[in-house]
Design a protein around this motif. Structure first.
Motif, mmCIF file in Angstrom:
data_model
loop_
_atom_site.group_PDB
_atom_site.id
_atom_site.type_symbol
_atom_site.label_atom_id
_atom_site.label_comp_id
_atom_site.label_asym_id
_atom_site.label_seq_id
_atom_site.Cartn_x
_atom_site.Cartn_y
_atom_site.Cartn_z
ATOM 1 N N ILE A 6 -3.431 5.300 6.554
ATOM 2 C CA ILE A 6 -2.298 4.848 7.359
ATOM 3 C C ILE A 6 -2.448 5.436 8.753
ATOM 4 N N THR A 7 -2.616 4.559 9.738
ATOM 5 C CA THR A 7 -2.954 5.023 11.086
ATOM 6 C C THR A 7 -1.855 4.778 12.107
ATOM 7 N N SER A 8 -0.751 4.163 11.705
ATOM 8 C CA SER A 8 0.389 4.020 12.606
ATOM 9 C C SER A 8 1.672 4.109 11.793
ATOM 10 N N GLY A 9 2.766 4.425 12.473
ATOM 11 C CA GLY A 9 4.001 4.741 11.785
ATOM 12 C C GLY A 9 4.554 3.652 10.898
ATOM 13 N N ASP A 10 4.464 2.391 11.328
ATOM 14 C CA ASP A 10 5.092 1.313 10.568
ATOM 15 C C ASP A 10 4.180 0.717 9.503
ATOM 16 N N GLU A 11 3.022 1.265 9.306
ATOM 17 C CA GLU A 11 2.091 0.708 8.333
ATOM 18 C C GLU A 11 2.486 1.067 6.907
ATOM 19 N N TYR A 12 2.132 0.187 6.001
ATOM 20 C CA TYR A 12 2.238 0.470 4.574
ATOM 21 C C TYR A 12 1.060 -0.190 3.896
ATOM 22 N N ARG A 13 0.746 0.276 2.700
ATOM 23 C CA ARG A 13 -0.437 -0.205 1.995
ATOM 24 C C ARG A 13 -0.054 -0.689 0.600
ATOM 25 N N ARG A 14 -0.611 -1.853 0.218
ATOM 26 C CA ARG A 14 -0.484 -2.309 -1.159
ATOM 27 C C ARG A 14 -1.413 -1.458 -2.011
ATOM 28 N N LEU A 15 -0.900 -1.043 -3.156
ATOM 29 C CA LEU A 15 -1.692 -0.240 -4.083
ATOM 30 C C LEU A 15 -1.554 -0.839 -5.474
ATOM 31 N N ASP A 16 -2.678 -1.325 -6.007
ATOM 32 C CA ASP A 16 -2.675 -1.850 -7.367
ATOM 33 C C ASP A 16 -2.525 -0.695 -8.347
ATOM 34 N N LEU A 17 -1.614 -0.852 -9.289
ATOM 35 C CA LEU A 17 -1.360 0.206 -10.259
ATOM 36 C C LEU A 17 -2.453 0.231 -11.331
ATOM 37 N N PRO A 18 -2.834 1.410 -11.780
ATOM 38 C CA PRO A 18 -3.852 1.511 -12.843
ATOM 39 C C PRO A 18 -3.294 1.140 -14.213
ATOM 40 N N PHE A 19 -1.988 0.962 -14.299
ATOM 41 C CA PHE A 19 -1.320 0.576 -15.534
ATOM 42 C C PHE A 19 -0.038 -0.165 -15.159
ATOM 43 N N ALA A 20 0.425 -1.043 -16.034
ATOM 44 C CA ALA A 20 1.688 -1.740 -15.786
ATOM 45 C C ALA A 20 2.826 -0.725 -15.832
ATOM 46 N N PHE A 21 3.773 -0.881 -14.915
ATOM 47 C CA PHE A 21 4.886 0.062 -14.807
ATOM 48 C C PHE A 21 6.191 -0.709 -14.814
ATOM 49 N N THR A 22 7.105 -0.325 -15.687
ATOM 50 C CA THR A 22 8.395 -0.989 -15.788
ATOM 51 C C THR A 22 9.432 -0.257 -14.951
ATOM 52 N N PHE A 23 10.070 -1.014 -14.055
ATOM 53 C CA PHE A 23 11.088 -0.471 -13.156
ATOM 54 C C PHE A 23 12.299 -1.400 -13.221
ATOM 55 N N TYR A 24 13.424 -0.873 -13.653
ATOM 56 C CA TYR A 24 14.630 -1.677 -13.846
ATOM 57 C C TYR A 24 14.342 -2.917 -14.689
ATOM 58 N N ASP A 25 13.708 -2.693 -15.824
ATOM 59 C CA ASP A 25 13.448 -3.734 -16.823
ATOM 60 C C ASP A 25 12.476 -4.812 -16.362
ATOM 61 N N GLU A 26 11.810 -4.611 -15.251
ATOM 62 C CA GLU A 26 10.810 -5.566 -14.764
ATOM 63 C C GLU A 26 9.459 -4.872 -14.674
ATOM 64 N N GLU A 27 8.411 -5.556 -15.137
ATOM 65 C CA GLU A 27 7.076 -4.962 -15.148
ATOM 66 C C GLU A 27 6.353 -5.268 -13.838
ATOM 67 N N PHE A 28 5.755 -4.237 -13.261
ATOM 68 C CA PHE A 28 5.037 -4.381 -11.994
ATOM 69 C C PHE A 28 3.591 -3.918 -12.159
ATOM 70 N N THR A 29 2.705 -4.545 -11.404
ATOM 71 C CA THR A 29 1.286 -4.179 -11.425
ATOM 72 C C THR A 29 0.800 -3.670 -10.073
ATOM 73 N N TYR A 30 1.681 -3.684 -9.074
ATOM 74 C CA TYR A 30 1.318 -3.125 -7.771
ATOM 75 C C TYR A 30 2.574 -2.689 -7.032
ATOM 76 N N ILE A 31 2.369 -1.805 -6.066
ATOM 77 C CA ILE A 31 3.450 -1.286 -5.236
ATOM 78 C C ILE A 31 3.017 -1.323 -3.780
ATOM 79 N N GLN A 32 3.966 -1.087 -2.892
ATOM 80 C CA GLN A 32 3.694 -0.909 -1.463
ATOM 81 C C GLN A 32 4.027 0.544 -1.122
ATOM 82 N N VAL A 33 3.099 1.231 -0.496
ATOM 83 C CA VAL A 33 3.293 2.642 -0.156
ATOM 84 C C VAL A 33 3.622 2.761 1.323
ATOM 85 N N SER A 34 4.801 3.251 1.625
ATOM 86 C CA SER A 34 5.256 3.395 3.003
ATOM 87 C C SER A 34 4.761 4.701 3.617
#
Length: 199
Positions: free
Chosen positions: A50-78
């Motif tokens: 991350i080279t500037s303040g407003d940047e974020y990166r998509r990160l594929d999860l190494p495992f499925a993760f359930t958040f509020y009853d919904e399964e996710f396979t990637y996140i955005q890292v701020s």
């Protein structure tokens, strides 16, 4: 699911297990006190570059993760100390109270604040453990708070199987030589917690 948060003062190791803060539980989640056992993704991890303040990166999860009853396979890292689940952008530096229907929504925020991740060591991730008990560790390492304070370090951990979220605070004292940043230390100006995808 469980969300664990705690604060520690790196200048006083005796406070690492006693300075815990309970918050109101939210649907499907509960708080739990645990011993402070810091993990730093900078140690052997990958820099998200991350080279500037407003940047974020998509990160594929190494495992499925359930958040509020919904399964996710990637996140955005701020760069600003939080992650969003799925496609929700993670570029907002202006932290707000939880809940708030304005974007971002569907996030976990160990320390959402005006962090200068592009100035500090950076934001790192690594996977620890073995299937089916892996952990995805994300660390905002040695990052100052605007305006160029001393560095702080914050870690977020997502756990496989249990879908637990752990917040760790190896160093949230932003003081520097001759300056005590009391308005930022210990998360005084930060948003800490989780919010569902609907806000």
């Amino acid at each position: 699911y469980e969300v664990t948060i705690g604060l520690t003062d790196s200048s006083d190791p005796a406070r690492t297990t006693s300075q815990w803060y309970k918050i109101l539980s939210v649907r499907g989640y509960a708080m739990e006190d645990v011993p402070f056992d810091p993990v730093n993704a900078r140690d052997g991890g990958t820099d998200l570059n991350i080279t500037s303040g407003d940047e974020y990166r998509r990160l594929d999860l190494p495992f499925a993760f359930t958040f509020y009853d919904e399964e996710f396979t990637y996140i955005q890292v701020s760069s600003y100390g939080y992650v969003t689940f799925g496609d929700q952008p993670a570029d907002s530096f202006q932290n707000t109270r939880i809940p708030d229907t304005a974007a971002p929504n569907g996030f976990a925020a160990p320390f959402w604040d005006f962090l200068e991740s592009d100035v500090g060591a950076g934001v790192f991730y690594r996977v620890v453990g073995e299937v089916p008990n892996r952990q995805l560790v994300i660390t905002w390492a040695d990052v100052p708070h605007l305006p160029d304070t001393g560095p702080g370090t914050i870690t977020l951990i997502l756990e496989e199987g249990t879908n637990s979220i752990v917040f760790q605070y190896p160093d949230v004292v932003f003081n520097e030589e001759g300056i005590e940043w009391t308005s930022f230390n210990y998360g005084k100006s930060a948003t800490i917690g989780i919010e569902n995808p609907a806000g």
